[in-house]
Motif scaffolding. Structure first.
Motif, PDB file in Angstrom:
ATOM      1  N   ASP A 135     -20.057  -2.761 -16.460  1.00 28.24           N
ATOM      2  CA  ASP A 135     -19.670  -4.042 -15.873  1.00 28.24           C
ATOM      3  C   ASP A 135     -20.525  -4.394 -14.664  1.00 28.24           C
ATOM      4  OD1 ASP A 135     -17.643  -4.324 -17.745  1.00 28.24           O
ATOM      5  OD2 ASP A 135     -16.098  -3.471 -16.431  1.00 28.24           O
ATOM      6  N   HIS A 136     -21.143  -3.392 -14.059  1.00 30.16           N
ATOM      7  CA  HIS A 136     -21.893  -3.624 -12.821  1.00 30.16           C
ATOM      8  C   HIS A 136     -23.323  -3.084 -12.850  1.00 30.16           C
ATOM      9  CE1 HIS A 136     -18.177  -4.926 -10.839  1.00 30.16           C
ATOM     10  NE2 HIS A 136     -17.590  -3.868 -11.376  1.00 30.16           N
ATOM     11  N   LEU A 137     -23.600  -2.085 -13.709  1.00 29.29           N
ATOM     12  CA  LEU A 137     -24.918  -1.450 -13.722  1.00 29.29           C
ATOM     13  C   LEU A 137     -25.507  -1.485 -15.127  1.00 29.29           C
ATOM     14  CD1 LEU A 137     -24.067   1.698 -11.535  1.00 29.29           C
ATOM     15  CD2 LEU A 137     -25.186  -0.410 -10.770  1.00 29.29           C
ATOM     16  N   ASP A 138     -26.805  -1.714 -15.197  1.00 31.74           N
ATOM     17  CA  ASP A 138     -27.494  -1.794 -16.486  1.00 31.74           C
ATOM     18  C   ASP A 138     -28.189  -0.480 -16.829  1.00 31.74           C
ATOM     19  OD1 ASP A 138     -26.804  -4.490 -16.729  1.00 31.74           O
ATOM     20  OD2 ASP A 138     -28.584  -5.116 -15.582  1.00 31.74           O
ATOM     21  N   GLY A 139     -28.534  -0.320 -18.104  1.00 31.58           N
ATOM     22  CA  GLY A 139     -29.415   0.754 -18.536  1.00 31.58           C
ATOM     23  C   GLY A 139     -28.740   2.042 -18.954  1.00 31.58           C
ATOM     24  N   PHE A 140     -27.419   2.137 -18.866  1.00 34.32           N
ATOM     25  CA  PHE A 140     -26.719   3.359 -19.251  1.00 34.32           C
ATOM     26  C   PHE A 140     -26.473   3.381 -20.757  1.00 34.32           C
ATOM     27  CE2 PHE A 140     -25.841   3.351 -14.762  1.00 34.32           C
ATOM     28  CZ  PHE A 140     -25.705   4.692 -14.428  1.00 34.32           C
ATOM     29  N   PRO A 141     -26.443   4.561 -21.357  1.00 38.99           N
ATOM     30  CA  PRO A 141     -26.084   4.638 -22.775  1.00 38.99           C
ATOM     31  C   PRO A 141     -24.672   4.113 -22.991  1.00 38.99           C
ATOM     32  CG  PRO A 141     -26.105   6.821 -21.767  1.00 38.99           C
ATOM     33  CD  PRO A 141     -26.710   5.881 -20.777  1.00 38.99           C
ATOM     34  N   ALA A 142     -24.389   3.657 -24.215  1.00 38.86           N
ATOM     35  CA  ALA A 142     -23.111   3.006 -24.504  1.00 38.86           C
ATOM     36  C   ALA A 142     -21.918   3.900 -24.203  1.00 38.86           C
ATOM     37  CB  ALA A 142     -23.082   2.555 -25.966  1.00 38.86           C
ATOM     38  N   GLU A 143     -22.052   5.216 -24.459  1.00 40.52           N
ATOM     39  CA  GLU A 143     -20.909   6.106 -24.241  1.00 40.52           C
ATOM     40  C   GLU A 143     -20.482   6.143 -22.782  1.00 40.52           C
ATOM     41  OE1 GLU A 143     -21.787  10.106 -25.258  1.00 40.52           O
ATOM     42  OE2 GLU A 143     -23.416  10.331 -23.792  1.00 40.52           O
ATOM     43  N   ILE A 144     -21.410   5.829 -21.874  1.00 37.74           N
ATOM     44  CA  ILE A 144     -21.083   5.750 -20.446  1.00 37.74           C
ATOM     45  C   ILE A 144     -20.782   4.315 -20.044  1.00 37.74           C
ATOM     46  CG2 ILE A 144     -21.987   6.069 -18.102  1.00 37.74           C
ATOM     47  CD1 ILE A 144     -23.579   8.447 -19.173  1.00 37.74           C
ATOM     48  N   ALA A 145     -21.660   3.394 -20.400  1.00 33.31           N
ATOM     49  CA  ALA A 145     -21.526   2.002 -19.970  1.00 33.31           C
ATOM     50  C   ALA A 145     -20.216   1.380 -20.412  1.00 33.31           C
ATOM     51  CB  ALA A 145     -22.706   1.185 -20.498  1.00 33.31           C
ATOM     52  N   GLU A 146     -19.771   1.703 -21.632  1.00 32.57           N
ATOM     53  CA  GLU A 146     -18.612   1.034 -22.211  1.00 32.57           C
ATOM     54  C   GLU A 146     -17.297   1.792 -22.044  1.00 32.57           C
ATOM     55  OE1 GLU A 146     -19.607   0.324 -26.268  1.00 32.57           O
ATOM     56  OE2 GLU A 146     -21.449  -0.800 -25.770  1.00 32.57           O
ATOM     57  N   HIS A 147     -17.360   3.048 -21.559  1.00 32.24           N
ATOM     58  CA  HIS A 147     -16.147   3.856 -21.535  1.00 32.24           C
ATOM     59  C   HIS A 147     -15.816   4.488 -20.181  1.00 32.24           C
ATOM     60  CE1 HIS A 147     -15.836   3.375 -25.832  1.00 32.24           C
ATOM     61  NE2 HIS A 147     -17.059   3.849 -25.989  1.00 32.24           N
ATOM     62  N   VAL A 148     -16.815   4.842 -19.380  1.00 31.56           N
ATOM     63  CA  VAL A 148     -16.542   5.503 -18.101  1.00 31.56           C
ATOM     64  C   VAL A 148     -16.111   4.467 -17.070  1.00 31.56           C
ATOM     65  CG1 VAL A 148     -17.531   6.804 -16.189  1.00 31.56           C
ATOM     66  CG2 VAL A 148     -18.116   7.415 -18.540  1.00 31.56           C
ATOM     67  N   THR A 149     -14.975   4.726 -16.405  1.00 26.31           N
ATOM     68  CA  THR A 149     -14.449   3.796 -15.409  1.00 26.31           C
ATOM     69  C   THR A 149     -14.733   4.271 -13.982  1.00 26.31           C
ATOM     70  OG1 THR A 149     -12.279   4.875 -15.199  1.00 26.31           O
ATOM     71  CG2 THR A 149     -12.539   3.254 -16.980  1.00 26.31           C
ATOM     72  N   VAL A 150     -14.582   3.348 -13.050  1.00 26.38           N
ATOM     73  CA  VAL A 150     -14.712   3.669 -11.626  1.00 26.38           C
ATOM     74  C   VAL A 150     -13.694   4.737 -11.247  1.00 26.38           C
ATOM     75  CG1 VAL A 150     -14.449   2.752  -9.289  1.00 26.38           C
ATOM     76  CG2 VAL A 150     -15.644   1.402 -11.035  1.00 26.38           C
ATOM     77  N   HIS A 151     -12.473   4.581 -11.711  1.00 27.27           N
ATOM     78  CA  HIS A 151     -11.407   5.538 -11.392  1.00 27.27           C
ATOM     79  C   HIS A 151     -11.757   6.933 -11.899  1.00 27.27           C
ATOM     80  CE1 HIS A 151      -7.373   7.459 -12.309  1.00 27.27           C
ATOM     81  NE2 HIS A 151      -7.356   7.297 -11.001  1.00 27.27           N
ATOM     82  N   GLN A 152     -12.322   7.033 -13.085  1.00 28.28           N
ATOM     83  CA  GLN A 152     -12.687   8.344 -13.628  1.00 28.28           C
ATOM     84  C   GLN A 152     -13.787   9.005 -12.809  1.00 28.28           C
ATOM     85  OE1 GLN A 152     -13.567   7.031 -17.581  1.00 28.28           O
ATOM     86  NE2 GLN A 152     -11.476   7.317 -18.326  1.00 28.28           N
ATOM     87  N   MET A 153     -14.723   8.225 -12.324  1.00 26.90           N
ATOM     88  CA  MET A 153     -15.763   8.819 -11.480  1.00 26.90           C
ATOM     89  C   MET A 153     -15.171   9.289 -10.155  1.00 26.90           C
ATOM     90  SD  MET A 153     -19.187   6.517 -12.210  1.00 26.90           S
ATOM     91  CE  MET A 153     -18.426   4.900 -11.949  1.00 26.90           C
ATOM     92  N   LEU A 154     -14.249   8.522  -9.594  1.00 26.97           N
ATOM     93  CA  LEU A 154     -13.610   8.914  -8.340  1.00 26.97           C
ATOM     94  C   LEU A 154     -12.821  10.210  -8.485  1.00 26.97           C
ATOM     95  CD1 LEU A 154     -12.243   5.486  -7.039  1.00 26.97           C
ATOM     96  CD2 LEU A 154     -13.927   6.917  -5.866  1.00 26.97           C
ATOM     97  N   THR A 155     -12.198  10.393  -9.633  1.00 23.61           N
ATOM     98  CA  THR A 155     -11.285  11.527  -9.831  1.00 23.61           C
ATOM     99  C   THR A 155     -11.916  12.673 -10.617  1.00 23.61           C
ATOM    100  OG1 THR A 155     -10.389  10.445 -11.810  1.00 23.61           O
ATOM    101  CG2 THR A 155      -9.228  10.072  -9.721  1.00 23.61           C
ATOM    102  N   HIS A 156     -13.221  12.634 -10.825  1.00 18.77           N
ATOM    103  CA  HIS A 156     -13.945  13.701 -11.531  1.00 18.77           C
ATOM    104  C   HIS A 156     -13.414  13.907 -12.954  1.00 18.77           C
ATOM    105  CE1 HIS A 156     -16.073  14.852  -7.854  1.00 18.77           C
ATOM    106  NE2 HIS A 156     -14.908  14.779  -7.231  1.00 18.77           N
ATOM    107  N   THR A 157     -13.064  12.814 -13.612  1.00 18.35           N
ATOM    108  CA  THR A 157     -12.617  12.888 -15.005  1.00 18.35           C
ATOM    109  C   THR A 157     -13.528  12.094 -15.933  1.00 18.35           C
ATOM    110  OG1 THR A 157     -11.111  10.999 -14.674  1.00 18.35           O
ATOM    111  CG2 THR A 157     -10.191  13.216 -14.347  1.00 18.35           C
ATOM    112  N   SER A 158     -14.741  11.776 -15.479  1.00 22.94           N
ATOM    113  CA  SER A 158     -15.653  10.933 -16.256  1.00 22.94           C
ATOM    114  C   SER A 158     -16.397  11.698 -17.340  1.00 22.94           C
ATOM    115  CB  SER A 158     -16.682  10.286 -15.330  1.00 22.94           C
ATOM    116  OG  SER A 158     -17.557  11.279 -14.793  1.00 22.94           O
ATOM    117  N   GLY A 159     -16.528  13.015 -17.191  1.00 20.24           N
ATOM    118  CA  GLY A 159     -17.331  13.796 -18.126  1.00 20.24           C
ATOM    119  C   GLY A 159     -18.805  13.800 -17.800  1.00 20.24           C
ATOM    120  N   MET A 160     -19.189  13.182 -16.688  1.00 19.49           N
ATOM    121  CA  MET A 160     -20.609  13.129 -16.316  1.00 19.49           C
ATOM    122  C   MET A 160     -21.108  14.489 -15.857  1.00 19.49           C
ATOM    123  SD  MET A 160     -21.125   9.536 -14.311  1.00 19.49           S
ATOM    124  CE  MET A 160     -21.080   7.975 -15.193  1.00 19.49           C
TER     125      MET A 160
END
Length: 348
Positions: free
Chosen positions: A133-158
């Protein structure tokens, strides 16, 4: 892929920023411990005062060259123990002082989180916005599924950023460093489906740092300086460049443990890393910190922990009993015994 996740509570958001009692690993402290200590919160244990058992134990470590840094214990806003040990710069014979500035490593992640929460409060982003929603160039599995909340809470899988180059790379500008982080973020693969597990991820916070810059229109370091540090009166906190690290006498140099037991100055010896050898970690190569960590602060300036080659940090807020404890050191060491010694006495 999960469908809907429960909305984060205010307590969860505060926990991310260290505003509720946390363990060294970032987990909420058990309420029973806080409640047990609350009854004696008006008493200052003798072991925590200057010259007490805690102070003596840190002094003993320093005399054996096993600790170098600053320790601060405060109760209800007043310093109980504020002591510096060891040297900030051995070459220039500059000792650590109470107001010495240290590299915080991952202990500065809460400032990234606070910047995100501020922008969410201004409705410039939402916790359930996707990366794309805010950043370009990420693969679809990240761009379309990883949320801000998941990154904050270390649940993104990154995955975490790693230096997988055959030789250590030394960055020479903010722009070069940011380009590298952005490129590695977009080339990663997820460890697990976002939201289905939890695993500490510096990469998630690197992306949040880029997100803060994109949404606010300011470089990450400038946004945090203006909207976090300056607003809180943290005049000695910043994201310093390596050039400033070398030039400013108040900034402690990181002394990295080598395999032979010696220690080297990581800012002056960019060819050296931690105990893993030349290819080991050396945060001074990065030129400047980022959303993932390596901001700088003093002990009075600030629960979260962090570690780099040549540095170990932790700051704990015991909210229910009005205690704050800060340990900042410019040696890489096992800081957990020090934290446990602090915690056991504060909550006794």
């Amino acid at each position: 892929m999960t469908g809907h996740e429960p909305r984060p509570s205010r307590r969860t958001a505060l926990g991310l920023l260290g505003a509720v009692p946390l363990t060294a690993s970032g987990v909420l402290a058990a309420s029973g411990v806080a409640e047990a200590a609350a009854g004696s919160s008006g008493r200052i244990p003798a072991d925590l005062r200057p010259g007490g058992a805690f102070d003596r134990s840190i002094k003993d470590l320093a005399e054996r060259d096993q600790f170098s840094g600053t320790v601060l214990l405060a109760h209800r806003g007043r310093h109980v123990l504020a002591r510096a040990y060891g040297m900030a710069d051995k070459d220039r014979r500059i000792p650590n002082e109470i107001d010495t500035i240290y590299a915080m490593a991952s202990a500065s992640k809460p400032f990234t989180g606070l910047a995100v929460v501020q922008l969410a409060g201004q409705r410039k982003l939402r916790f359930y916005d996707k990366v794309g929603d805010h950043l370009d160039g990420f693969p679809a599995e990240i761009a379309e599924h990883v949320t801000v909340h998941q990154m904050l809470t270390h649940t993104s899988g990154m995955t975490d950023p790693t230096n997988d180059r055959p030789e250590p790379h030394v960055f020479t500008s903010v722009e070069e460093r940011n380009r590298d982080i952005a490129a590695r973020a977009r080339s990663q693969e997820l460890r697990f489906t976002p939201g289905t597990s939890k695993e500490y991820s510096s990469m998630g916070y690197e992306v949040l740092g880029e997100l803060v810059a994109a949404v606010s229109g300011q470089p990450f370091h400038e946004y945090v300086r203006e909207h976090v540090f300056e607003r809180a009166g943290m005049v000695d906190s910043a994201y310093h460049t390596r050039t400033e690290w070398l030039a400013r006498e108040r900034i402690a140099h990181p002394y990295m443990l080598q395999e032979d037991g010696s220690r080297v100055d990581g800012v002056r010896r960019l060819d050296k890393g931690g105990a893993g050898g030349v290819k080991g970690s050396n945060s001074a190569r990065a030129f400047i910190g980022s959303g993932g960590g390596s901001g700088f602060t003093t002990a009075p300036g600030i629960s979260h922990g962090g570690g780099i080659a040549g540095g170990s940090t932790n700051w704990s807020i015991y909210l229910d009993i009005d205690w704050v404890a800060v340990v900042l050191c410019n040696y890489d060491l096992q800081i957990e015994p020090i934290i446990e010694a602090e915690r056991s006495r504060i909550t006794a």
